[in-house]
Design a protein around this motif. Structure first.
Motif, PDB file in Angstrom:
ATOM      1  N   SER A 153      21.833  23.962  14.424  1.00  0.00           N
ATOM      2  CA  SER A 153      22.924  23.993  13.450  1.00  0.00           C
ATOM      3  C   SER A 153      24.274  24.046  14.145  1.00  0.00           C
ATOM      4  O   SER A 153      25.235  23.390  13.717  1.00  0.00           O
ATOM      5  CB  SER A 153      22.763  25.202  12.520  1.00  0.00           C
ATOM      6  N   VAL A 154      24.364  24.821  15.219  1.00  0.00           N
ATOM      7  CA  VAL A 154      25.624  24.911  15.961  1.00  0.00           C
ATOM      8  C   VAL A 154      25.965  23.565  16.591  1.00  0.00           C
ATOM      9  O   VAL A 154      27.115  23.097  16.518  1.00  0.00           O
ATOM     10  CB  VAL A 154      25.538  26.009  17.039  1.00  0.00           C
ATOM     11  N   VAL A 155      24.972  22.925  17.197  1.00  0.00           N
ATOM     12  CA  VAL A 155      25.210  21.613  17.815  1.00  0.00           C
ATOM     13  C   VAL A 155      25.644  20.600  16.758  1.00  0.00           C
ATOM     14  O   VAL A 155      26.591  19.825  16.962  1.00  0.00           O
ATOM     15  CB  VAL A 155      23.939  21.131  18.546  1.00  0.00           C
ATOM     16  N   THR A 156      24.972  20.615  15.617  1.00  0.00           N
ATOM     17  CA  THR A 156      25.316  19.676  14.543  1.00  0.00           C
ATOM     18  C   THR A 156      26.716  19.936  14.012  1.00  0.00           C
ATOM     19  O   THR A 156      27.500  19.000  13.802  1.00  0.00           O
ATOM     20  CB  THR A 156      24.294  19.796  13.402  1.00  0.00           C
ATOM     21  N   LEU A 157      27.048  21.196  13.786  1.00  0.00           N
ATOM     22  CA  LEU A 157      28.379  21.533  13.281  1.00  0.00           C
ATOM     23  C   LEU A 157      29.461  21.065  14.241  1.00  0.00           C
ATOM     24  O   LEU A 157      30.476  20.497  13.819  1.00  0.00           O
ATOM     25  CB  LEU A 157      28.480  23.043  13.061  1.00  0.00           C
ATOM     26  N   GLU A 158      29.255  21.277  15.521  1.00  0.00           N
ATOM     27  CA  GLU A 158      30.266  20.865  16.498  1.00  0.00           C
ATOM     28  C   GLU A 158      30.331  19.349  16.620  1.00  0.00           C
ATOM     29  O   GLU A 158      31.403  18.786  16.874  1.00  0.00           O
ATOM     30  CB  GLU A 158      29.970  21.522  17.843  1.00  0.00           C
TER      31      GLU A 158
ATOM     32  N   GLY B 275      37.782  17.498  21.222  1.00  0.00           N
ATOM     33  CA  GLY B 275      37.942  18.943  21.159  1.00  0.00           C
ATOM     34  C   GLY B 275      37.393  19.543  19.879  1.00  0.00           C
ATOM     35  O   GLY B 275      37.083  18.845  18.909  1.00  0.00           O
ATOM     36  N   LEU B 276      37.280  20.878  19.890  1.00  0.00           N
ATOM     37  CA  LEU B 276      36.799  21.632  18.731  1.00  0.00           C
ATOM     38  C   LEU B 276      37.854  22.612  18.235  1.00  0.00           C
ATOM     39  O   LEU B 276      37.536  23.563  17.523  1.00  0.00           O
ATOM     40  CB  LEU B 276      35.520  22.396  19.093  1.00  0.00           C
ATOM     41  N   GLY B 277      39.097  22.366  18.613  1.00  0.00           N
ATOM     42  CA  GLY B 277      40.164  23.293  18.266  1.00  0.00           C
ATOM     43  C   GLY B 277      40.363  23.443  16.773  1.00  0.00           C
ATOM     44  O   GLY B 277      40.598  24.553  16.280  1.00  0.00           O
ATOM     45  N   GLU B 278      40.268  22.352  16.027  1.00  0.00           N
ATOM     46  CA  GLU B 278      40.470  22.431  14.580  1.00  0.00           C
ATOM     47  C   GLU B 278      39.302  23.129  13.893  1.00  0.00           C
ATOM     48  O   GLU B 278      39.489  23.840  12.907  1.00  0.00           O
ATOM     49  CB  GLU B 278      40.664  21.025  14.005  1.00  0.00           C
ATOM     50  N   LEU B 279      38.099  22.926  14.401  1.00  0.00           N
ATOM     51  CA  LEU B 279      36.920  23.526  13.783  1.00  0.00           C
ATOM     52  C   LEU B 279      36.960  25.045  13.880  1.00  0.00           C
ATOM     53  O   LEU B 279      36.646  25.751  12.914  1.00  0.00           O
ATOM     54  CB  LEU B 279      35.657  22.991  14.452  1.00  0.00           C
ATOM     55  N   TYR B 280      37.336  25.556  15.038  1.00  0.00           N
ATOM     56  CA  TYR B 280      37.343  27.001  15.260  1.00  0.00           C
ATOM     57  C   TYR B 280      38.762  27.570  15.261  1.00  0.00           C
ATOM     58  O   TYR B 280      39.014  28.615  15.859  1.00  0.00           O
ATOM     59  CB  TYR B 280      36.660  27.328  16.588  1.00  0.00           C
ATOM     60  N   ALA B 281      39.669  26.905  14.588  1.00  0.00           N
ATOM     61  CA  ALA B 281      41.061  27.354  14.572  1.00  0.00           C
ATOM     62  C   ALA B 281      41.241  28.539  13.636  1.00  0.00           C
ATOM     63  O   ALA B 281      40.545  28.670  12.623  1.00  0.00           O
ATOM     64  CB  ALA B 281      41.977  26.208  14.143  1.00  0.00           C
TER      65      ALA B 281
ATOM     66  N   ALA C 249      32.764  31.453  14.607  1.00  0.00           N
ATOM     67  CA  ALA C 249      32.261  31.349  15.978  1.00  0.00           C
ATOM     68  C   ALA C 249      31.587  32.650  16.410  1.00  0.00           C
ATOM     69  O   ALA C 249      30.532  32.634  17.059  1.00  0.00           O
ATOM     70  CB  ALA C 249      33.408  31.005  16.927  1.00  0.00           C
ATOM     71  N   GLU C 250      32.179  33.777  16.027  1.00  0.00           N
ATOM     72  CA  GLU C 250      31.582  35.074  16.360  1.00  0.00           C
ATOM     73  C   GLU C 250      30.222  35.242  15.693  1.00  0.00           C
ATOM     74  O   GLU C 250      29.260  35.721  16.312  1.00  0.00           O
ATOM     75  CB  GLU C 250      32.528  36.188  15.923  1.00  0.00           C
ATOM     76  N   LEU C 251      30.132  34.838  14.426  1.00  0.00           N
ATOM     77  CA  LEU C 251      28.861  34.935  13.710  1.00  0.00           C
ATOM     78  C   LEU C 251      27.799  34.047  14.351  1.00  0.00           C
ATOM     79  O   LEU C 251      26.656  34.480  14.563  1.00  0.00           O
ATOM     80  CB  LEU C 251      29.065  34.545  12.247  1.00  0.00           C
ATOM     81  N   LEU C 252      28.169  32.815  14.686  1.00  0.00           N
ATOM     82  CA  LEU C 252      27.204  31.891  15.278  1.00  0.00           C
ATOM     83  C   LEU C 252      26.764  32.361  16.661  1.00  0.00           C
ATOM     84  O   LEU C 252      25.588  32.223  17.022  1.00  0.00           O
ATOM     85  CB  LEU C 252      27.810  30.488  15.356  1.00  0.00           C
ATOM     86  N   ARG C 253      27.687  32.925  17.432  1.00  0.00           N
ATOM     87  CA  ARG C 253      27.306  33.464  18.747  1.00  0.00           C
ATOM     88  C   ARG C 253      26.294  34.591  18.589  1.00  0.00           C
ATOM     89  O   ARG C 253      25.327  34.694  19.359  1.00  0.00           O
ATOM     90  CB  ARG C 253      28.545  33.965  19.490  1.00  0.00           C
ATOM     91  N   GLY C 254      26.520  35.443  17.598  1.00  0.00           N
ATOM     92  CA  GLY C 254      25.579  36.529  17.365  1.00  0.00           C
ATOM     93  C   GLY C 254      24.210  36.031  16.948  1.00  0.00           C
ATOM     94  O   GLY C 254      23.181  36.572  17.373  1.00  0.00           O
ATOM     95  N   LEU C 255      24.171  34.978  16.132  1.00  0.00           N
ATOM     96  CA  LEU C 255      22.886  34.425  15.702  1.00  0.00           C
ATOM     97  C   LEU C 255      22.158  33.757  16.862  1.00  0.00           C
ATOM     98  O   LEU C 255      20.933  33.869  16.990  1.00  0.00           O
ATOM     99  CB  LEU C 255      23.107  33.415  14.573  1.00  0.00           C
ATOM    100  N   VAL C 256      22.909  33.063  17.714  1.00  0.00           N
ATOM    101  CA  VAL C 256      22.281  32.411  18.872  1.00  0.00           C
ATOM    102  C   VAL C 256      21.717  33.450  19.833  1.00  0.00           C
ATOM    103  O   VAL C 256      20.638  33.271  20.414  1.00  0.00           O
ATOM    104  CB  VAL C 256      23.305  31.503  19.585  1.00  0.00           C
TER     105      VAL C 256
END
Length: 369
Positions: A256-261, A270-276, A284-291
């Motif tokens: 899911s993270v790969v697909t979202l990015e 870049g991914l600046g707008e996605l995680y802005a 990003a914090e939530l996804l890092r915790g899930l990974v």
């Protein structure tokens, strides 16, 4: 009472450090009577005699009542009032409401004035652009057949796929015209390129072509094809789980993270707008915790949209910086012991303010009344 008993102080020895002036005390009493639960409003006939008309007028001399025709009008009026209240330097204003929907509307209206209010309740992470992009992608993959959801994904403001935003928008509009209008059935995002080609061929060979068909150019068609191909490749990590009844949680999270990015990548890669912003950082914090989680769990892949929605639902985004400290939005609890120059109380509707007590796992409704 127990505390003062333990420290050896009599109740009569306790002094009030602040007493409201008579006019404000009367105002508080009147508001308390006005906001009685509907079940006890018959007591108004008894209490009304205790408030002379002259005292009522004096108590509300500095209070303005506004009855809005709609929820949007209410939000706009509150935003204007808050903005005007802080025009003078050093002035502070706040909205107090138990209606979170109203609070979000007011916050959005304030942004029209360039003001980011300090909202104590924050914004649900699920309502932020990046989280909605993830939700739409999961719904389109694991619950195909909804052309509205599919089109929402194609026109999402964060959908980049490594292309210029203008190209993505124009290609999405062309895909809508060709493949998602006029009896589309149950379109599947995985087979959307094939559907686009089939519908395009059918339109070109038909005797009655749509009025917009003659405006199509080779470049616009190729841009749409490129978008569909990139979209298919971006969704490939998650599409591999379709139809599986024993999908692993950790593997689904990583995919899911790969697909979202892949979906949110801009033209420069870049991914600046996605995680802005605060919302992007929270996601990003939530996804890092899930990974990083080590829990082992298997389930049907079709359940993944609901599971991800449940994981995101409790999260709230609160602005960490850049807010206007002169304008605040509080709930009833946060507003206690606060002082501002202008106070707006919003959402004074039956069932919203005061909120009706509800039963929960710890206390019954009667225990809260």
């Amino acid at each position: 009472a127990r505390l003062i008993g333990k420290i050896g102080v009599l109740r009569g020895d306790v002094e009030e450090i602040g007493v409201a002036e008579p006019r404000r005390a009367l105002r508080a009493a009147l508001v308390g009577e006005a906001l009685r639960p509907a079940e006890t409003t018959e007591l108004w006939a008894e209490t009304r005699a205790g408030f002379p008309a002259s005292d009522i007028a004096g108590a509300f001399a500095e209070v303005t009542l506004l009855e809005a025709a709609s929820e949007r009008d209410e939000a706009v009026a509150i935003a204007v009032a808050l903005r005007r209240a802080v025009e003078q330097p050093g002035q502070r204003a706040a909205l107090v409401t138990g209606d979170r929907a109203l609070a979000r509307r007011v916050s959005i209206e304030l942004q029209r004035f360039g003001v980011v209010a300090d909202d104590s309740g924050g914004t649900p992470l699920a309502n932020t652009p990046a989280a909605s992009l993830l939700r739409l992608a999961l719904e389109a993959l694991f619950r195909p057949g909804d052309p509205v959801g599919l089109l929402s994904l194609l026109k999402h403001p964060l959908l980049g796929l490594g292309l210029e935003r203008a190209d993505v928008r124009h290609a999405a509009e062309l895909i809508e015209l060709v493949a998602l209008r006029g009896g589309t059935g149950r379109p599947d995002i995985v087979s959307l390129p094939e559907l686009f080609e089939a519908r395009l061929t059918g339109l070109g060979g038909g005797s009655r072509q749509p009025f917009w068909f003659s405006r199509l150019t080779v470049r616009s068609i190729e841009t749409a094809r490129n978008l569909l191909e990139r979209l298919k490749q971006a969704l490939a990590p998650l599409a591999a789980f379709r139809g599986r009844d024993d999908a692993d949680l950790a593997a689904l999270v990583r995919a899911s993270v790969v697909t979202l990015e892949n979906l949110g990548r801009t033209a420069d890669g870049g991914l600046g707008e996605l995680y802005a912003g605060d919302a992007g950082e929270k996601l990003a914090e939530l996804l890092r915790g899930l990974v990083a989680a080590s829990a082992s769990l298997s389930f049907a892949a079709t359940e993944w949209p609901d599971i991800m929605a449940a994981l995101i639902a409790p999260e709230t985004v609160k602005p960490a910086q850049g807010t206007d400290r002169n304008i605040a939005i509080w709930g009833a609890l946060e507003a206690r012991l606060q002082t501002v120059d202008t106070l707006v109380i919003g959402g004074l509707n039956e069932g919203v303010w005061p909120r009706k007590p509800e039963s929960d796992r710890f206390m019954s409704r009667l225990m809260k009344t």
